[in-house]
Design a protein around this motif. Structure first.
Motif, PDB file in Angstrom:
ATOM      1  N   GLY A  60       6.098  -1.415 -48.079  1.00 50.78           N
ATOM      2  CA  GLY A  60       5.095  -1.915 -49.013  1.00 50.78           C
ATOM      3  C   GLY A  60       3.793  -2.340 -48.359  1.00 50.78           C
ATOM      4  N   ILE A  61       3.717  -2.291 -47.026  1.00 45.52           N
ATOM      5  CA  ILE A  61       2.505  -2.734 -46.329  1.00 45.52           C
ATOM      6  C   ILE A  61       1.251  -2.002 -46.824  1.00 45.52           C
ATOM      7  CG2 ILE A  61       1.334  -2.824 -44.089  1.00 45.52           C
ATOM      8  CD1 ILE A  61       4.007  -3.410 -42.794  1.00 45.52           C
ATOM      9  N   PRO A  62       1.268  -0.662 -46.923  1.00 45.07           N
ATOM     10  CA  PRO A  62       0.061   0.031 -47.423  1.00 45.07           C
ATOM     11  C   PRO A  62      -0.287  -0.369 -48.858  1.00 45.07           C
ATOM     12  CG  PRO A  62       1.569   1.584 -46.385  1.00 45.07           C
ATOM     13  CD  PRO A  62       2.314   0.305 -46.549  1.00 45.07           C
ATOM     14  N   VAL A  63       0.739  -0.621 -49.669  1.00 46.79           N
ATOM     15  CA  VAL A  63       0.487  -0.990 -51.065  1.00 46.79           C
ATOM     16  C   VAL A  63      -0.210  -2.345 -51.138  1.00 46.79           C
ATOM     17  CG1 VAL A  63       1.529  -1.343 -53.334  1.00 46.79           C
ATOM     18  CG2 VAL A  63       2.544   0.301 -51.758  1.00 46.79           C
ATOM     19  N   SER A 111       0.850 -13.034 -45.445  1.00 50.51           N
ATOM     20  CA  SER A 111       2.254 -13.421 -45.319  1.00 50.51           C
ATOM     21  C   SER A 111       3.170 -12.238 -45.577  1.00 50.51           C
ATOM     22  CB  SER A 111       2.574 -14.549 -46.305  1.00 50.51           C
ATOM     23  OG  SER A 111       1.761 -15.668 -46.076  1.00 50.51           O
ATOM     24  N   SER A 112       2.838 -11.439 -46.579  1.00 54.06           N
ATOM     25  CA  SER A 112       3.642 -10.278 -46.929  1.00 54.06           C
ATOM     26  C   SER A 112       3.666  -9.257 -45.793  1.00 54.06           C
ATOM     27  CB  SER A 112       3.090  -9.623 -48.204  1.00 54.06           C
ATOM     28  OG  SER A 112       3.821  -8.479 -48.550  1.00 54.06           O
ATOM     29  N   VAL A 113       2.498  -8.937 -45.272  1.00 53.80           N
ATOM     30  CA  VAL A 113       2.405  -7.960 -44.179  1.00 53.80           C
ATOM     31  C   VAL A 113       3.083  -8.498 -42.922  1.00 53.80           C
ATOM     32  CG1 VAL A 113       0.817  -6.745 -42.638  1.00 53.80           C
ATOM     33  CG2 VAL A 113       0.324  -6.882 -45.089  1.00 53.80           C
ATOM     34  N   ALA A 114       2.864  -9.777 -42.616  1.00 52.24           N
ATOM     35  CA  ALA A 114       3.469 -10.377 -41.426  1.00 52.24           C
ATOM     36  C   ALA A 114       4.993 -10.350 -41.510  1.00 52.24           C
ATOM     37  CB  ALA A 114       2.970 -11.814 -41.253  1.00 52.24           C
ATOM     38  N   PHE A 115       5.536 -10.653 -42.690  1.00 55.77           N
ATOM     39  CA  PHE A 115       6.981 -10.626 -42.873  1.00 55.77           C
ATOM     40  C   PHE A 115       7.519  -9.207 -42.716  1.00 55.77           C
ATOM     41  CE2 PHE A 115      10.948 -10.605 -45.271  1.00 55.77           C
ATOM     42  CZ  PHE A 115      11.565 -11.771 -44.817  1.00 55.77           C
TER      43      PHE A 115
END
Length: 206
Positions: free
Chosen positions: A92-95, A147-151
């Protein structure tokens, strides 16, 4: 103050991700502002007429503030839940990047169009009816995206070698998003109760 300090430390620990997300958001703002030039003269005129119609009719508005607040708050919370979920998926990183870019583009286009077409009135509209909720929403959005990308990167790099460590990190990740959702809910309330009042005020003079 303690929460603010922890967030500062967290961002510092994820500085590369922080820079990336801010860059994507800034690129979105610039693209949105430049996108005004891609509109035909007729499209710009139609959009300007729509803005004028809204301003002229704002004095007669019977705003359902409660209904608007529910819609705005729920919309913001759903977006944060989506970003939270994307952080768990790795892919989901690109999204997340696309979401941040698009929100920046919408903001850049809105502000750019108002200022370009309405001059001083556009500046006032931006300051009083666009910025208030975004001063709350945008930092929360950026923090959520970081936070989302780091996780996701932690999962991708396999740094969670023990289930206990993963569960603790997941708990902290989820609690952070709980705070973020509280903040964006406040932004929704500002959008519902404060921004319409400012628009009415501005419309009286313009």
């Amino acid at each position: 103050m303690k929460l603010k300090s922890r967030i500062g430390q967290y961002l510092q620990a994820n500085l590369a991700v922080f820079i990336l997300i801010v860059f994507i958001f800034a690129a979105g703002i610039i693209s949105g502002a430049l996108g005004i030039n891609s509109l035909s003269q007729q499209q710009q005129l139609d959009l300007l007429n729509y803005v004028d119609t809204v301003l002229q009719g704002s004095g007669d508005w019977q705003v359902d503030s409660l209904g608007l607040a529910k819609t705005a708050v729920w919309s913001n919370i759903k977006l944060m839940l989506l970003i939270w979920f994307l952080g768990l998926t790795v892919v989901g990183i690109p999204v997340v990047g696309v979401v941040v870019f698009l929100r920046g583009a919408v903001l850049g286009f809105t502000v750019g169009f108002l200022v370009q077409e309405k001059a001083f009135a556009g500046v006032l509209l931006t300051i009083l009816s666009v910025l208030p909720q975004n001063l709350i929403f945008v930092p929360a959005l950026l923090l959520a995206a970081i936070s989302s990308v780091a996780f996701s990167l932690q999962l991708l790099q396999g740094k969670f070698s023990r289930g206990l460590v993963l569960s603790q990190y997941l708990l902290g990740y989820t609690v952070l998003f709980g705070v973020v959702m509280g903040v964006v809910s406040l932004g929704g309330l500002v959008e519902a109760y404060i921004s319409p009042a400012f628009i009415k005020l501005i419309a009286v003079y313009f």
